[in-house]
Structures are given as structure tokens and as C-alpha cells.
Write an enzyme that holds these catalytic residues in place. Sequence first.
Site, PDB file in Angstrom:
ATOM      1  N   ASP A  67       0.815  -1.210   0.000  1.00 48.27           N
ATOM      2  CA  ASP A  67       0.000   0.000   0.000  1.00 48.27           C
ATOM      3  C   ASP A  67       0.849   1.261   0.000  1.00 48.27           C
ATOM      4  O   ASP A  67       2.061   1.213   0.190  1.00 48.27           O
ATOM      5  CB  ASP A  67      -0.963  -0.008   1.206  1.00 48.27           C
ATOM      6  CG  ASP A  67      -0.285  -0.443   2.505  1.00 48.27           C
ATOM      7  OD1 ASP A  67       0.956  -0.403   2.572  1.00 48.27           O
ATOM      8  OD2 ASP A  67      -0.997  -0.825   3.452  1.00 48.27           O
ATOM      9  N   ASN A 137      -7.494  -2.595  14.341  1.00 47.45           N
ATOM     10  CA  ASN A 137      -8.858  -2.934  13.922  1.00 47.45           C
ATOM     11  C   ASN A 137      -8.891  -4.175  13.034  1.00 47.45           C
ATOM     12  O   ASN A 137      -9.906  -4.466  12.414  1.00 47.45           O
ATOM     13  CB  ASN A 137      -9.512  -1.739  13.210  1.00 47.45           C
ATOM     14  CG  ASN A 137      -8.778  -1.348  11.933  1.00 47.45           C
ATOM     15  OD1 ASN A 137      -7.873  -2.059  11.489  1.00 47.45           O
ATOM     16  ND2 ASN A 137      -9.145  -0.232  11.340  1.00 47.45           N
ATOM     17  N   GLU A 144      -9.551  -1.724   5.484  1.00 45.41           N
ATOM     18  CA  GLU A 144     -10.224  -1.368   6.726  1.00 45.41           C
ATOM     19  C   GLU A 144     -11.472  -2.246   6.915  1.00 45.41           C
ATOM     20  O   GLU A 144     -11.928  -2.887   5.963  1.00 45.41           O
ATOM     21  CB  GLU A 144     -10.609   0.112   6.674  1.00 45.41           C
ATOM     22  CG  GLU A 144      -9.417   1.052   6.522  1.00 45.41           C
ATOM     23  CD  GLU A 144      -8.561   1.179   7.772  1.00 45.41           C
ATOM     24  OE1 GLU A 144      -8.282   0.145   8.422  1.00 45.41           O
ATOM     25  OE2 GLU A 144      -8.143   2.302   8.105  1.00 45.41           O
TER      26      GLU A 144
END
Length: 264
Positions: A67, A137, A144
Site C-alpha cells: 500500500d 482494527n 479497513e
Amino acid sequence: MLVVLKETAGEVGQEAARIVAGAVRANPSAVLGLATGSTPLGMYEELVALHHAGNLDFSKATSFNLDEYLGLAPADPQSFQYFMHSNFFSHVNFSPEKIHIPSGAMRKDFSAYCESYEQAIKDAGGIDLQVLGIGRNGHIGFNEPNSSLASRTRLKELTRETIEDNRKFFPQGAEIPECAITMGIGTILDARRIMILATGKSKAAAVAKAIEGPISSSVSASALQLHPDVIFVIDDDASYALTQRDYYRRVLELTKKYTPEKLS
Ligand code: PGA
């Protein structure tokens, strides 16, 4: 999934480097999927040391990074491009044309660019070993929560939590990018082998959900349960919420005895 429990973050880095080095020694033209962040820093340090000791040659290897932040030029010290060069590539002998890091510099035509990144991975023959970290998370790459488990490389909006977690890497008062270009979960699952690293107490809940929780797009790393060849390397702090630690230790001992190639 193989769960390798190490005591310290330093040992996680050494074990991760041993596995990457093994992949490159077994196949000097290996295609590596690489990650940024604080977790893999020890692995890169160790790989650089192995290279300097004359034990590891990256000249034929290819890499694809997971990324990059949107809006950061490659020379920006907070870009992942900069991170990779300063922590790894400038210290080893990768061929520059074999290094691939998504560009965060574009302003439009994201899907065409992301498709070209996917195509470049295919043209290289696919990723042999994908290295991952994990977010608090449960994200892998910048996938995400609620990312499709079939997602491919694309533009992704970052959660507030991720933006706050990354603030430590930026100078005080700097604006933190709100989006990133990231490989998708589908892209990651296409890798032949996946190694995911986690260190520190802040990762313990995400690690437990990823390994022992249900497969859910709310915890992207849980998608790794679908992959037949995944190795988790985690330190004591990151492992404390796992309920089956004794079993994972036994599995590791028996793997060393009967199928040691799974650990090479
Ligand atoms: P970290 O990031 O290694 O800096 O904790 C991991 C991630 O967010 O994937």
C-alpha cells in the site's frame, strides 16, 4: 494456520527474516509481497544484516508493496516509498526495476492505475510470499473493516483509528492522508504463502479475532483463515488473548518433527 509464538518483538523480527531469507534462497527469483509499519522493522534490519554478511542475494527477486498513502510524493519522508528505501532497499541489492510500490501521487484514474498494479503482479507470476502486519482494527494492508473479502487493489478510505495510529509517523501538526492505495484482500489471498506479524499488547484483540474468531469483513485479517498456507508470527504481548496457546505450541513442536518444510 501455523501460529508461531515468540517471546519478544526482536524474536518475531528474526523469525520473519529467517522465513523470507529461506524463500529467497530456495528461489532466488521469488516474488515477495512487502509491508511497512513499525512491526516489520526488525525483519528488515535482520534481512539487511544477512545480506551484508554475504548470505542473501536479492538481485533476482521481485517485490510488490501492499500500500501507499494517497497524496504523498515518493520523496516524502512519510511515504511508504521512502520507508522502504530507507529501511530496506537502499541497503540490499534489489534491482530497481523489480521493486513495485503503489504510487500515491495520482489524482484521478485510480481504477485504471490499480488494475495495472494487479496486472503487474500477474505478469510477475504472482506473489510467492506475502508479508503482512495487522492493524488494531484487524486490517491487513489498508483493508479497513468492511472491506470486501474479494477486494482487489483500489483506493480505500482510512478509518479515524488508523489515521490516529499513523499520526506517530508524521511531524506534529502535519495533515495525515485520509485515503490510500492498497492491495485488496482478494489480492493478498492469491499469494502462495502468507506470513503475518504482530507485536505488542495493542494488537492482542485483533490477533485473537483473526485466528480464533469468525471470518468476517469486520476483521479483514480473519479472511486469512481461508488460505491454506498462512503463518502467524507473534510475540507474547500480542498473543495473550488467544485461548489455544498450548495447542499452538504443540502443533509447532509436532510440525518441527513431522513436516519441518512448513517452517522453512
Ligand atoms: P504497525 O502497523 O506495524 O505500525 O503497527 C501495522 C498495520 O497497520 O498493518
